[in-house]
Design a protein around this motif. Structure first.
Motif, PDB file in Angstrom:
ATOM      1  N   VAL A 162       0.897  -1.278   0.156  1.00 50.14           N
ATOM      2  CA  VAL A 162       0.111  -0.277  -0.164  1.00 50.14           C
ATOM      3  C   VAL A 162       0.751   1.157   0.060  1.00 50.14           C
ATOM      4  CG1 VAL A 162      -1.729   1.336   1.308  1.00 50.14           C
ATOM      5  CG2 VAL A 162      -1.877  -1.244   1.112  1.00 50.14           C
ATOM      6  N   LEU A 163       0.493   2.191  -0.941  1.00 49.92           N
ATOM      7  CA  LEU A 163       1.356   3.440  -0.811  1.00 49.92           C
ATOM      8  C   LEU A 163       0.636   4.634  -0.930  1.00 49.92           C
ATOM      9  CD1 LEU A 163       3.327   2.463  -4.151  1.00 49.92           C
ATOM     10  CD2 LEU A 163       4.159   2.299  -1.987  1.00 49.92           C
ATOM     11  N   ARG A 164       1.235   5.521  -0.413  1.00 50.88           N
ATOM     12  CA  ARG A 164       0.595   6.985  -0.022  1.00 50.88           C
ATOM     13  C   ARG A 164       1.061   7.950  -0.657  1.00 50.88           C
ATOM     14  NH1 ARG A 164      -1.325   9.278   5.092  1.00 50.88           N
ATOM     15  NH2 ARG A 164      -0.689  11.683   5.182  1.00 50.88           N
ATOM     16  N   LEU A 274      -4.175   9.850  -0.838  1.00 58.73           N
ATOM     17  CA  LEU A 274      -4.692   8.989  -1.527  1.00 58.73           C
ATOM     18  C   LEU A 274      -3.716   7.578  -1.094  1.00 58.73           C
ATOM     19  CD1 LEU A 274      -5.363  10.431  -5.012  1.00 58.73           C
ATOM     20  CD2 LEU A 274      -7.187  10.116  -3.034  1.00 58.73           C
ATOM     21  N   ARG A 275      -4.401   6.493  -1.047  1.00 61.80           N
ATOM     22  CA  ARG A 275      -3.871   5.301  -0.707  1.00 61.80           C
ATOM     23  C   ARG A 275      -4.113   4.214  -1.670  1.00 61.80           C
ATOM     24  NH1 ARG A 275      -4.902   7.516   4.076  1.00 61.80           N
ATOM     25  NH2 ARG A 275      -3.250   7.634   5.623  1.00 61.80           N
ATOM     26  N   HIS A 276      -3.048   3.829  -2.413  1.00 64.37           N
ATOM     27  CA  HIS A 276      -3.469   2.751  -3.487  1.00 64.37           C
ATOM     28  C   HIS A 276      -2.257   1.375  -2.947  1.00 64.37           C
ATOM     29  CE1 HIS A 276      -4.167   6.058  -6.313  1.00 64.37           C
ATOM     30  NE2 HIS A 276      -3.110   6.612  -5.683  1.00 64.37           N
ATOM     31  N   SER A 277      -3.106   0.295  -3.807  1.00 66.21           N
ATOM     32  CA  SER A 277      -2.139  -0.818  -3.879  1.00 66.21           C
ATOM     33  C   SER A 277      -2.772  -1.673  -5.256  1.00 66.21           C
ATOM     34  CB  SER A 277      -2.438  -1.783  -2.860  1.00 66.21           C
ATOM     35  OG  SER A 277      -3.641  -2.275  -2.549  1.00 66.21           O
ATOM     36  N   VAL A 278      -1.675  -2.189  -5.745  1.00 72.20           N
ATOM     37  CA  VAL A 278      -1.987  -3.064  -6.793  1.00 72.20           C
ATOM     38  C   VAL A 278      -2.905  -4.385  -6.143  1.00 72.20           C
ATOM     39  CG1 VAL A 278      -1.371  -4.667  -8.900  1.00 72.20           C
ATOM     40  CG2 VAL A 278      -0.126  -2.675  -8.043  1.00 72.20           C
ATOM     41  N   LEU A 300       4.745   4.457  -9.200  1.00 69.51           N
ATOM     42  CA  LEU A 300       4.243   5.691  -8.294  1.00 69.51           C
ATOM     43  C   LEU A 300       5.317   6.105  -7.618  1.00 69.51           C
ATOM     44  CD1 LEU A 300       1.063   3.502  -7.300  1.00 69.51           C
ATOM     45  CD2 LEU A 300       1.109   5.854  -8.183  1.00 69.51           C
ATOM     46  N   ARG A 301       6.336   5.316  -7.007  1.00 63.59           N
ATOM     47  CA  ARG A 301       7.266   5.880  -6.185  1.00 63.59           C
ATOM     48  C   ARG A 301       8.183   6.941  -6.588  1.00 63.59           C
ATOM     49  NH1 ARG A 301       9.415   1.400  -1.672  1.00 63.59           N
ATOM     50  NH2 ARG A 301      10.046   3.315  -0.826  1.00 63.59           N
ATOM     51  N   ALA A 306       4.915   8.627  -4.239  1.00 62.95           N
ATOM     52  CA  ALA A 306       4.356   7.823  -3.320  1.00 62.95           C
ATOM     53  C   ALA A 306       5.384   7.205  -2.422  1.00 62.95           C
ATOM     54  CB  ALA A 306       3.606   6.626  -3.939  1.00 62.95           C
ATOM     55  N   THR A 307       4.636   7.068  -1.113  1.00 59.96           N
ATOM     56  CA  THR A 307       5.773   6.241  -0.071  1.00 59.96           C
ATOM     57  C   THR A 307       4.864   5.229   0.514  1.00 59.96           C
ATOM     58  OG1 THR A 307       4.794   7.971   1.546  1.00 59.96           O
ATOM     59  CG2 THR A 307       6.913   8.710   0.467  1.00 59.96           C
ATOM     60  N   PRO A 308       5.582   4.201   1.001  1.00 63.63           N
ATOM     61  CA  PRO A 308       5.179   3.080   1.716  1.00 63.63           C
ATOM     62  C   PRO A 308       4.211   3.474   2.871  1.00 63.63           C
ATOM     63  CG  PRO A 308       7.245   2.530   1.438  1.00 63.63           C
ATOM     64  CD  PRO A 308       7.117   4.057   1.135  1.00 63.63           C
TER      65      PRO A 308
END
Length: 325
Positions: A162-164, A274-278, A300-301, A306-308
């Motif tokens: 999950v990335l922020r 926003l929080r993402h994940s594949v 994303l990073r 994006a950060t973990p």
């Protein structure tokens, strides 16, 4: 009858001209080999070999069928090799989806990373879909992998890290808050808020409004838009503000005039993100899905800042329940 296995026996005997040597080559005893040749002859209705006490020789029909048998075996091996590549996600079609809020730079980096991961035999079918649309397609078995927003219902899915992505505010250049290096949410009081349509990610939408209220900002009205140009147009014409990651609408002060008088500023204390994940269906985590997940995470990073959001672990070891936010 296992035709492929029987043809393997036929070719081995034809090439060795000896049942004993053919049996040793195939790793089996001689009597079962002789029985298989006899069953094949009965099945085909032709005699394949002339047998004597000293030698085995192909009959004329056997000689004619030998080339065909070799071709069938070669095609069988090619078929099995292709099946293994499909099973391992190295070929075939990968149906993937990305949300509309990604920048062009992030999408390009993701595609470059995926292509560079040795997926040359794989066709990528990429769609632009909201989180809600992706979840519907996962449920209908019409999507193999996607990049979703949290929180959402991830039942039956496995997730990558999950990335922020921190959200800032997009506002008119003439607004008082535009002169600040960081904008407190409470200072936006009285201005309408522009958000993506709620149907695209209802839980995310509600979470953003709740966090705004907790930090002193309850907009008089919420307007809906997604396209970058349309959002900027609403900001300018209605004196509203929009929440946006810097990579999507990130505008430096010196670029404000060129971008039509709209500026982006970070929010004090970074309260919104926003929080993402594949995501992919449980049990579908093959090489193709892993390649897409790794490419998306890296893009994303590297391009979106994006950060973990949680400690990283290997993609295939991350159960969906671990990421319910």
């Amino acid at each position: 009858m296992d035709l492929v296995r029987h043809l393997e026996c036929f070719v081995a005997v034809a090439e060795e001209s000896h049942f004993g040597r053919a049996a040793a080559r195939l790793g089996m005893a001689q009597p079962p080999l002789s029985q298989r040749i006899q069953r094949l002859e009965r099945h085909l209705g032709v005699r394949l070999f002339e047998r004597t006490s000293r030698q085995v020789a192909l009959t004329e029909p056997g000689a004619l069928l030998l080339a065909e048998a070799r071709e069938v075996l070669a095609r069988s091996e090619a078929f099995m090799a292709t099946a293994r590549r499909v099973r391992d996600g190295e070929t075939g079609l990968l149906r993937a989806a990305l949300p509309p809020d990604l920048s062009g730079e992030t999408v390009a980096a993701l595609l470059a990373g995926f292509t560079g991961a040795g997926t040359g035999g794989l066709e990528l079918e990429l769609h632009e879909l909201s989180t809600a649309q992706q979840l519907e397609r996962f449920a209908a078995h019409e999507l193999d992998v996607g990049l979703i927003h949290h929180p959402c219902d991830v039942s039956g899915l496995e997730l990558g890290p999950v990335l922020r992505r921190e959200l800032g505010v997009l506002l008119p250049r003439g607004a008082v808050a535009a002169g600040l290096d960081e904008v407190p949410l409470g200072s936006l009081t009285g201005r309408d808020l522009i958000l993506f349509p709620r149907a695209g990610a209802p839980a995310v939408y509600d979470d953003l409004l709740t966090t705004c209220a907790r930090n002193g900002y309850t907009p008089p009205a919420v307007r809906h838009a997604q396209g970058a140009s349309f959002v900027r147009g609403l900001v300018l014409s209605t004196e509203a503000v929009a929440l946006s990651p810097r990579d999507t609408h990130g505008l430096a002060k010196e670029d404000a005039a060129r971008e039509g008088g709209v500026v982006w500023r970070p929010l004090t204390g970074a309260p919104l993100a926003l929080r993402h994940s594949v995501a992919w269906p449980a049990g579908r985590g093959d090489a193709a899905v892993s390649a897409f997940a790794e490419a998306a995470t890296h893009a994303l990073r590297s391009t979106a800042g994006a950060t973990p959001d949680l400690p990283s672990r290997p993609l295939h070891l991350r159960p969906a329940s671990e990421y319910w936010l």
